[in-house]
Design a protein around this motif. Structure first.
Motif, PDB file in Angstrom:
ATOM      1  N   ASP A  14      -6.640  -0.150  -1.632  1.00  0.00           N
ATOM      2  CA  ASP A  14      -5.837   1.108  -0.557  1.00  0.00           C
ATOM      3  C   ASP A  14      -4.513   0.280  -0.333  1.00  0.00           C
ATOM      4  OD1 ASP A  14      -4.836   2.641   1.391  1.00  0.00           O
ATOM      5  OD2 ASP A  14      -6.384   1.585   3.091  1.00  0.00           O
ATOM      6  N   VAL A  15      -3.762   0.894  -1.054  1.00  0.00           N
ATOM      7  CA  VAL A  15      -2.652  -0.080  -1.534  1.00  0.00           C
ATOM      8  C   VAL A  15      -1.700   1.110  -0.198  1.00  0.00           C
ATOM      9  CG1 VAL A  15      -0.901   0.156  -2.618  1.00  0.00           C
ATOM     10  CG2 VAL A  15      -2.754  -0.215  -4.015  1.00  0.00           C
ATOM     11  N   LEU A  20       1.392  -0.060   5.137  1.00  0.00           N
ATOM     12  CA  LEU A  20       1.219   0.770   6.683  1.00  0.00           C
ATOM     13  C   LEU A  20       1.449  -0.719   7.043  1.00  0.00           C
ATOM     14  CD1 LEU A  20      -0.641   4.152   6.315  1.00  0.00           C
ATOM     15  CD2 LEU A  20       1.746   3.582   5.939  1.00  0.00           C
ATOM     16  N   LYS A  21       0.530  -1.261   6.515  1.00  0.00           N
ATOM     17  CA  LYS A  21      -0.480  -2.384   7.558  1.00  0.00           C
ATOM     18  C   LYS A  21       1.053  -3.743   7.315  1.00  0.00           C
ATOM     19  CE  LYS A  21      -3.150  -6.952   8.303  1.00  0.00           C
ATOM     20  NZ  LYS A  21      -4.507  -6.980   7.975  1.00  0.00           N
ATOM     21  N   HIS A  22       1.632  -3.966   5.481  1.00  0.00           N
ATOM     22  CA  HIS A  22       2.435  -5.190   5.762  1.00  0.00           C
ATOM     23  C   HIS A  22       3.974  -5.171   5.625  1.00  0.00           C
ATOM     24  CE1 HIS A  22      -0.978  -7.952   5.413  1.00  0.00           C
ATOM     25  NE2 HIS A  22      -0.561  -6.756   5.184  1.00  0.00           N
ATOM     26  N   LEU A  23       4.236  -3.010   5.201  1.00  0.00           N
ATOM     27  CA  LEU A  23       5.595  -2.826   4.711  1.00  0.00           C
ATOM     28  C   LEU A  23       5.784  -1.734   5.693  1.00  0.00           C
ATOM     29  CD1 LEU A  23       5.072  -3.457   0.868  1.00  0.00           C
ATOM     30  CD2 LEU A  23       6.856  -5.153   3.160  1.00  0.00           C
ATOM     31  N   VAL A  35      10.826   1.005   0.514  1.00  0.00           N
ATOM     32  CA  VAL A  35      11.391   0.161   1.669  1.00  0.00           C
ATOM     33  C   VAL A  35      12.257  -0.572   1.448  1.00  0.00           C
ATOM     34  CG1 VAL A  35       9.344  -1.688   1.441  1.00  0.00           C
ATOM     35  CG2 VAL A  35      10.567  -1.084   3.860  1.00  0.00           C
ATOM     36  N   SER A  36      12.815  -1.182   2.447  1.00  0.00           N
ATOM     37  CA  SER A  36      13.696  -2.640   1.862  1.00  0.00           C
ATOM     38  C   SER A  36      13.384  -3.711   2.087  1.00  0.00           C
ATOM     39  CB  SER A  36      14.531  -2.483   3.894  1.00  0.00           C
ATOM     40  OG  SER A  36      16.201  -1.186   3.624  1.00  0.00           O
ATOM     41  N   SER A  37      13.875  -3.591   1.383  1.00  0.00           N
ATOM     42  CA  SER A  37      13.444  -6.250   0.818  1.00  0.00           C
ATOM     43  C   SER A  37      13.195  -6.319   2.265  1.00  0.00           C
ATOM     44  CB  SER A  37      14.489  -6.344   0.060  1.00  0.00           C
ATOM     45  OG  SER A  37      14.105  -7.525  -0.242  1.00  0.00           O
ATOM     46  N   PRO A  38      11.718  -6.588   1.942  1.00  0.00           N
ATOM     47  CA  PRO A  38      10.867  -7.574   2.997  1.00  0.00           C
ATOM     48  C   PRO A  38      11.883  -8.544   3.120  1.00  0.00           C
ATOM     49  CG  PRO A  38       9.472  -7.180   1.461  1.00  0.00           C
ATOM     50  CD  PRO A  38      10.821  -6.677   0.829  1.00  0.00           C
ATOM     51  N   PHE A  39      12.959  -9.220   2.366  1.00  0.00           N
ATOM     52  CA  PHE A  39      13.325 -11.151   1.681  1.00  0.00           C
ATOM     53  C   PHE A  39      14.115 -11.640   1.654  1.00  0.00           C
ATOM     54  CE2 PHE A  39       8.397  -9.664  -0.577  1.00  0.00           C
ATOM     55  CZ  PHE A  39       8.091 -10.397  -0.244  1.00  0.00           C
ATOM     56  N   LEU A  71       1.684 -10.213  -0.617  1.00  0.00           N
ATOM     57  CA  LEU A  71       1.198 -10.872   1.012  1.00  0.00           C
ATOM     58  C   LEU A  71       1.124 -12.692   0.359  1.00  0.00           C
ATOM     59  CD1 LEU A  71      -0.522  -9.756   2.780  1.00  0.00           C
ATOM     60  CD2 LEU A  71      -2.816 -10.800   2.192  1.00  0.00           C
ATOM     61  N   ALA A  72       1.395 -13.262  -0.108  1.00  0.00           N
ATOM     62  CA  ALA A  72       1.340 -14.281  -0.256  1.00  0.00           C
ATOM     63  C   ALA A  72       2.989 -15.099   0.410  1.00  0.00           C
ATOM     64  CB  ALA A  72       1.244 -15.262  -1.430  1.00  0.00           C
TER      65      ALA A  72
END
Length: 91
Positions: A14-15, A20-23, A35-39, A71-72
């Motif tokens: 379920d990509v 939706l949960k992490h980004l 999405v904009s980079s989370p880093f 996720l890591a």
């Protein structure tokens, strides 16, 4: 022994749900989660996750990987810890 393939397969079931949960600030565009980079600071969204494969890429830096790697990085842990959590039922 850690089973990275099984962990990746579990996350890849379920990509879009993973995204939706992490980004959550991203949106679906065809077969991609954009999405904009989370880093790093990213004024224009340049971070993509392939919804069919679960592979991701930062289009600005060239960094790439799978959902275990992502996720890591998002949680500040190792890929091995992510795999243990998935196999142990925490994710």
């Amino acid at each position: 022994m850690l089973d990275f393939k099984s962990a990746q397969a579990a996350l890849a079931r379920d990509v879009q749900g993973f995204c939706l949960k992490h980004l959550p600030r991203g949106k679906r565009k065809g077969d991609w989660w954009l999405v904009s980079s989370p880093f790093r600071v990213d004024k224009n969204p340049s971070f993509v996750v392939s919804l069919p494969t679960g592979r991701w890429k930062d289009l600005s830096t060239g960094d790439r990987g799978d959902l275990v790697d992502l996720l890591a990085r998002l949680t500040g842990t190792s890929a091995a810890e992510v795999v243990r959590d998935i196999v142990g039922g925490k994710t």
